[in-house]
Write a protein that holds these residues in place. Structure first.
Motif, PDB file in Angstrom:
ATOM      1  N   SER A 255       0.854  -1.193   0.000  1.00 12.91           N
ATOM      2  CA  SER A 255       0.000   0.000   0.000  1.00 12.91           C
ATOM      3  C   SER A 255       0.888   1.240   0.000  1.00 12.91           C
ATOM      4  O   SER A 255       2.060   1.180   0.395  1.00 12.91           O
ATOM      5  CB  SER A 255      -0.897  -0.001   1.234  1.00 12.91           C
ATOM      6  OG  SER A 255      -0.102   0.092   2.394  1.00 12.91           O
ATOM      7  N   HIS A 256       0.312   2.335  -0.448  1.00 12.97           N
ATOM      8  CA  HIS A 256       1.067   3.581  -0.504  1.00 12.97           C
ATOM      9  C   HIS A 256       0.262   4.711   0.128  1.00 12.97           C
ATOM     10  O   HIS A 256      -0.748   5.134  -0.439  1.00 12.97           O
ATOM     11  CB  HIS A 256       1.412   3.913  -1.956  1.00 12.97           C
ATOM     12  CG  HIS A 256       2.224   2.836  -2.607  1.00 12.97           C
ATOM     13  ND1 HIS A 256       3.558   2.641  -2.352  1.00 12.97           N
ATOM     14  CD2 HIS A 256       1.860   1.841  -3.458  1.00 12.97           C
ATOM     15  CE1 HIS A 256       4.003   1.601  -3.035  1.00 12.97           C
ATOM     16  NE2 HIS A 256       2.986   1.084  -3.718  1.00 12.97           N
ATOM     17  N   PRO A 257       0.677   5.186   1.292  1.00 15.23           N
ATOM     18  CA  PRO A 257      -0.013   6.324   1.916  1.00 15.23           C
ATOM     19  C   PRO A 257       0.452   7.633   1.279  1.00 15.23           C
ATOM     20  O   PRO A 257       1.560   8.096   1.539  1.00 15.23           O
ATOM     21  CB  PRO A 257       0.429   6.222   3.386  1.00 15.23           C
ATOM     22  CG  PRO A 257       1.722   5.483   3.350  1.00 15.23           C
ATOM     23  CD  PRO A 257       1.763   4.655   2.117  1.00 15.23           C
ATOM     24  N   CYS A 310       4.500   9.670  -1.446  1.00 12.61           N
ATOM     25  CA  CYS A 310       4.177   8.525  -0.588  1.00 12.61           C
ATOM     26  C   CYS A 310       4.880   8.759   0.739  1.00 12.61           C
ATOM     27  O   CYS A 310       6.029   9.195   0.778  1.00 12.61           O
ATOM     28  CB  CYS A 310       4.649   7.213  -1.208  1.00 12.61           C
ATOM     29  SG  CYS A 310       4.304   5.796  -0.135  1.00 12.61           S
ATOM     30  N   LYS A 312       5.681   6.479   2.945  1.00  9.66           N
ATOM     31  CA  LYS A 312       6.647   5.448   3.340  1.00  9.66           C
ATOM     32  C   LYS A 312       8.005   5.998   2.892  1.00  9.66           C
ATOM     33  O   LYS A 312       8.233   6.162   1.683  1.00  9.66           O
ATOM     34  CB  LYS A 312       6.324   4.111   2.671  1.00  9.66           C
ATOM     35  CG  LYS A 312       5.109   3.427   3.294  1.00  9.66           C
ATOM     36  CD  LYS A 312       4.873   2.041   2.731  1.00  9.66           C
ATOM     37  CE  LYS A 312       3.720   1.368   3.448  1.00  9.66           C
ATOM     38  NZ  LYS A 312       3.313   0.097   2.782  1.00  9.66           N
ATOM     39  N   HIS A 315       9.886   4.884   0.028  1.00  6.47           N
ATOM     40  CA  HIS A 315       9.203   4.941  -1.267  1.00  6.47           C
ATOM     41  C   HIS A 315       9.420   6.283  -1.946  1.00  6.47           C
ATOM     42  O   HIS A 315       9.111   6.438  -3.117  1.00  6.47           O
ATOM     43  CB  HIS A 315       7.701   4.680  -1.100  1.00  6.47           C
ATOM     44  CG  HIS A 315       7.391   3.267  -0.725  1.00  6.47           C
ATOM     45  ND1 HIS A 315       6.112   2.746  -0.752  1.00  6.47           N
ATOM     46  CD2 HIS A 315       8.195   2.247  -0.312  1.00  6.47           C
ATOM     47  CE1 HIS A 315       6.146   1.478  -0.361  1.00  6.47           C
ATOM     48  NE2 HIS A 315       7.405   1.156  -0.086  1.00  6.47           N
ATOM     49  N   MET A 388       8.410   8.089  -5.437  1.00  7.68           N
ATOM     50  CA  MET A 388       7.044   8.605  -5.445  1.00  7.68           C
ATOM     51  C   MET A 388       7.024  10.010  -4.856  1.00  7.68           C
ATOM     52  O   MET A 388       6.633  10.214  -3.702  1.00  7.68           O
ATOM     53  CB  MET A 388       6.135   7.690  -4.621  1.00  7.68           C
ATOM     54  CG  MET A 388       5.772   6.390  -5.320  1.00  7.68           C
ATOM     55  SD  MET A 388       4.741   5.389  -4.259  1.00  7.68           S
ATOM     56  CE  MET A 388       4.190   4.134  -5.419  1.00  7.68           C
TER      57      MET A 388
HETATM   58 CU   LIG Z   1       4.541   4.027  -1.106  1.00  7.68          CU
END
Ligand SMILES: [Cu+2]
Lengths: 423, 500
Positions: A255-257, A310, A312, A315, A388
């Protein structure tokens, strides 16, 4: 051609290092050809913007909107100078966005130019079971060289996407995915000024190579917005007061917040449909799990260059090895001297973190076709970001959105600066 | 030596008795074989020089200790290298000096075999036992006999083995041939010494090069440990991880010690071969093995065969056996002893005449000796062809190994080592991009050093092989089994002169 030139210009402005590869021009042009809509009349909807990708043209055939999707190998330039051998549709990854209107009947011809059997699934759409595009279960595979026709009525509207349902772990990992946007037949309840589509993806491409490794389950090293890494990602541009919609889709392994600075937004829809207004809550980060689409809307009130990334942390950077020895706080002076005697050109790094990495990348040789893990140069200094990451550019007034390329000009006294350290 | 005898009683004695001294010296000079065997040794030196002409080594054998020491002193002043190491060994190798003396012993023994057997004088004096009661004597096989009780008698005769005179001419030829064989054996030993010194030098150089590479590996592991210690100090790695780095360091430290031992052993080998002791063991030598020479053609096996001392010696020995067989066939004629005799009885009436003894060849007609020599001859002929076959085969093996090693060295130089260096360069690039840590980068460097060490090992092996090949081309033997020493096949002589 004019558009191509503009895109090139944009890439040049955002470039992090190295020279833009002129040899890629034909590839870019071919990608752009698919982007240009070829419908006869102006669309009855406000088209979406799929940065660095574009939408798939169609033609009307006996009252049916006919699209031609070509599954094929593509070369994708993640950032200027770094080209990877992916799979996609019609010359790009993600594939071009299919846009239609609720109530349309669509025919999608899918030609397989891949060396492997293929099938395309229309994720979230209600359609006859035999049109669902699941190889083996609902249809025969599209063999290399074959063309299959998918034809169905669009009975809903919203944010959907397409992806292979044949050898998924390989074909999706190689970059095969694309948006399927169905505009409401009665128009948007609220006028949308800027409607963006951003496909989230992650890849494992070993440093010094050009092909994604579809066997990877962990330790991905490239995290992309529309198969681009910062600073190769295009910015999201809005005028103060514009209603901005961003549609995210994700079929990667994690998943990507996604977090956006400078705005608060509502999650208004998913690939399952619209979220009731009373169920929408404000947030600055939306988590996009695998297999879903998340649609957010906001009206920016503060101009500026706002990070859009993102959350994370790994990421929002480019390739690096995660099993490196931890040298934070390690005094490497003595070791560096001895090492550089054994290995000329050796430079100790990491003692105080990776901040200096971007600068190192400028003058230290690195593996070919491998962008530095953080690059990009901002108006004040280097930007320790990659992957990202992009910039939401909000301006007070905009006459030509494509012309918004420079950095935000801060009003005097609104930038943090050095002051004497308190006793 | 002079100072010890100066004004000593011996000197004074010699000074006062000049004529006597001269006489003694003359006898000594005539009987002394030193000069003769020194000439033999210098002969061998010339032979070896011809054989190793390609190597550029000046072979001068100096059996005279005084001259040898003088020449060695001038060599000692030069920096030690392969060529002067060989020259020093030729002057100073303890085993070679023993071999020189052995040649002298051999020369003497062979000359002895050609010297006429001394004539034999027989005499007996008998006394009568007139007034005494005669006691009968028991003679086995005859019985009791009355002893002669006549007056005193005197017999005297000189006899000589004339067959020995007849054989002497043949035996002289055999002896000369044997001496040639002995010189060939010495040539072989000299060539072997040259080869052994070359191998010792190459080994020392190779092992020294490996030691310095090993030291670099140790330096690398030390840097790694230093980094780990610092990481540990600031709390980034566990005690266990640090212990792992320490263990790796210990391991390489021990390996370096082993390599140091290899160098020490190689050094001692040189000391032994060059007869170094005391201060002379403190030599230093450039420790760099040069690049390989040219490959050796297949046809050079002919040169190895034509130069082969083993083959030449075997051919000489066949000649010797043939001659010995001839001599043994000739002695089927019965042995004849002739002599002069003079006899006196009662010291009054002397008488003289001729004495003779003739062997009656009824039973022993020397047929066993003829059989033995015939068998020995055939054995030697088989041995000769066996030496040839083995030499050719082993030469081929050696030559192939030699060329294989050249190929390997070229492969190392053109591909393996550049690739290892490239891996270090690429690793540095990956390190720069943070795709590789400093330990992995160091490991790439160590791998390069290890490859370099393996290359040196091959280079060393090449030069050793090259030395062996040159050894064979110069006429030396491959391995020891190719030919047995002469002593084992030579018959044991009845008179005890022949064996050696
Ligand atoms: Cu991400």
């Amino acid at each position: 051609m004019e558009k191509a030139r503009l895109l090139m210009k944009k890439l040049k402005i955002d470039r992090m290092r190295g020279s833009y590869c002129a040899a890629l021009l034909p590839f870019w042009l071919s990608a752009l050809l698919t982007v240009t809509p070829s419908s006869h009349a102006a669309p009855s909807y406000n088209p979406v913007i799929t940065p660095d990708v574009g939408s798939l043209p169609y033609k009307m055939v006996d009252g049916v909107k006919e699209f031609h999707l070509i599954a094929e190998k593509v070369k994708r330039e993640f950032a200027p100078g770094y080209v990877f051998d992916c799979w996609g549709y019609n010359g790009t990854t993600p594939g071009p966005t299919i846009e239609a209107v609720e109530g349309d009947r669509v025919r999608i011809l899918v030609t397989n130019r891949l060396p492997a059997p293929h099938a395309v699934h229309w994720h979230g759409l209600f359609l006859p079971n035999g049109m669902d595009g699941v190889g083996g279960l609902t249809q025969s595979y599209i063999q290399p060289g074959q063309t299959f026709a998918y034809e169905f009525d669009l009975v809903q509207h919203g944010t959907f996407f397409y992806h292979p349902h044949a050898d998924e772990s390989v074909q999706i990992a190689m970059g095969m995915e694309g948006f399927f946007i169905i505009h409401p037949k009665d128009g948007e309840p609220k006028k949308i000024d800027r409607d963006y589509c951003i496909f989230l993806h992650m890849w494992q491409i070993p440093p010094g190579t050009s092909k994604p490794n579809p066997n990877a389950m962990f330790d991905f090293n490239y995290f992309t917005f529309n198969s681009r890494i910062y600073p190769g990602t295009s910015p999201v541009i809005a005028q103060k007061g514009d209603r901005v919609r961003v549609r995210f889709a994700n079929i990667s392994m994690e998943s990507h917040p996604i977090h956006i600075h400078g705005v608060s937004f509502l999650v208004t829809a998913t690939e399952g449909g619209q979220i009731a207004e009373n169920a929408q809550h404000p947030t600055t980060t939306v988590n996009v799990p695998p297999g879903t689409a998340k649609v957010i809307e906001f009206v920016p009130e503060y101009s500026g260059d706002w990070p859009f990334h993102c959350h994370k942390t790994h990421h929002a950077m480019n390739a690096m090895e995660h099993n490196l020895p931890n040298v934070i706080g390690v005094d490497q002076d003595a070791v560096e001297q001895k090492m550089s005697k054994m290995i000329p050109g050796y430079m100790a790094m990491g003692t105080s973190g990776m901040h200096e990495m971007g600068e190192h990348a400028e003058h230290m040789p690195a593996p070919k076709n491998t962008p530095p893990m953080m690059a990009g140069v901002g108006p004040f200094a280097r930007i320790n970001m990659g992957g990202m990451f992009t910039v939401l550019k909000v301006r007070d007034t905009i006459t030509d959105y494509d012309a918004v390329t420079g950095w935000y000009e801060h009003p005097p006294g609104t930038v943090a600066e050095e002051v004497p350290t308190p006793e | 030596m002079k100072s010890i005898f100066h004004n000593s009683p011996a000197t004074r004695l010699l000074a006062h008795r000049t004529p006597l001294v001269l006489g003694v010296l003359t006898i000594f000079a005539v009987s002394c074989k030193t000069v003769r065997h020194h000439a033999d040794i210098r002969d061998v030196g010339r032979d070896v020089q011809r054989r190793v002409a390609d190597s550029g080594v000046a072979v001068k054998l100096e059996p005279d200790r005084h001259l040898a020491d003088e020449r060695k002193r001038t060599l000692d002043e030069k920096p030690l290298g392969l060529r002067n190491a060989i020259q020093i060994a030729l002057l100073n190798n303890p085993q070679l000096l023993q071999d020189y003396e052995a040649l002298g012993v051999e020369r003497a023994a062979l000359r002895h075999a050609t010297i006429l057997r001394n004539p034999t004088i027989h005499f007996d004096i008998l006394e009568s036992f007139e007034d005494e009661e005669s006691v009968p004597l028991f003679v086995p096989g005859v019985g009791f006999v009355e002893p002669d009780t006549r007056d005193a008698q005197f017999h005297f005769s000189v006899t000589m083995d004339f067959i020995d005179v007849i054989r002497r001419h043949e035996m002289a030829k055999v002896s000369r041939a044997r001496m040639e064989v002995e010189k060939m054996r010495l040539s072989e030993k000299v060539i072997r010494l040259i080869t052994d010194v070359s191998i010792a030098v190459y080994t020392y150089q190779g092992e020294s090069m490996k030691l310095s590479l090993m030291q670099k590996v140790l330096d690398g592991v030390a840097v790694r440990l230093e980094m780990a210690l610092e990481q540990h100090r600031v709390g980034n790695i566990s005690d266990l991880t640090l212990a792992g780095h320490q263990a790796a360091y210990q391991d390489i430290t021990l390996k370096r010690t082993d390599q140091q031992r290899n160098v020490t052993v190689a050094r001692e080998r040189i000391n032994q071969l060059l007869g170094f002791w005391g201060e002379s063991t403190a030599w230093s030598m450039p420790t760099e093995l040069t690049r390989p020479g040219s490959s050796v053609s297949d046809e050079s096996v002919d040169r190895a065969i034509s130069n082969s001392l083993a083959i030449e010696a075997a051919m000489y020995e066949i000649g010797i056996l043939k001659r010995e067989l001839g001599v043994n066939k000739a002695t089927i004629i019965p042995a004849l002893e002739l002599g002069l005799i003079r006899e006196e009885e009662d010291f009054h009436i002397p008488a003289s005449g001729v004495s003779g003894a003739l062997e009656i060849p009824i039973f022993d007609r020397n047929q066993t000796e003829v059989e033995r020599y015939t068998a020995l001859l055939r054995q030697k002929e088989h041995e000769l062809s066996s030496i040839g076959i083995h030499l050719r085969s082993e030469f081929r093996l050696l030559r192939e190994l030699h060329d294989e090693l050249i190929g390997k060295i070229e492969y190392y130089e053109s591909a393996v080592l550049p690739l290892k260096s490239r891996i270090v360069k690429l690793s540095l690039e990956h390190y720069n991009g943070m795709f590789l840590g400093p330990y992995a980068l160091l490991e790439a460097k160590m791998d390069e050093l290890r490859a370099r060490k393996a290359y040196v090992e091959i280079l060393k092996k090449y030069w050793i092989t090259r030395a062996e090949l040159d050894h064979v081309l110069a006429g030396g033997r491959i391995g020891d089994a190719a030919m047995e020493p002469v002593a084992d096949t030579a018959p044991a002589k009845k008179d005890g002169h022949g064996g050696h």
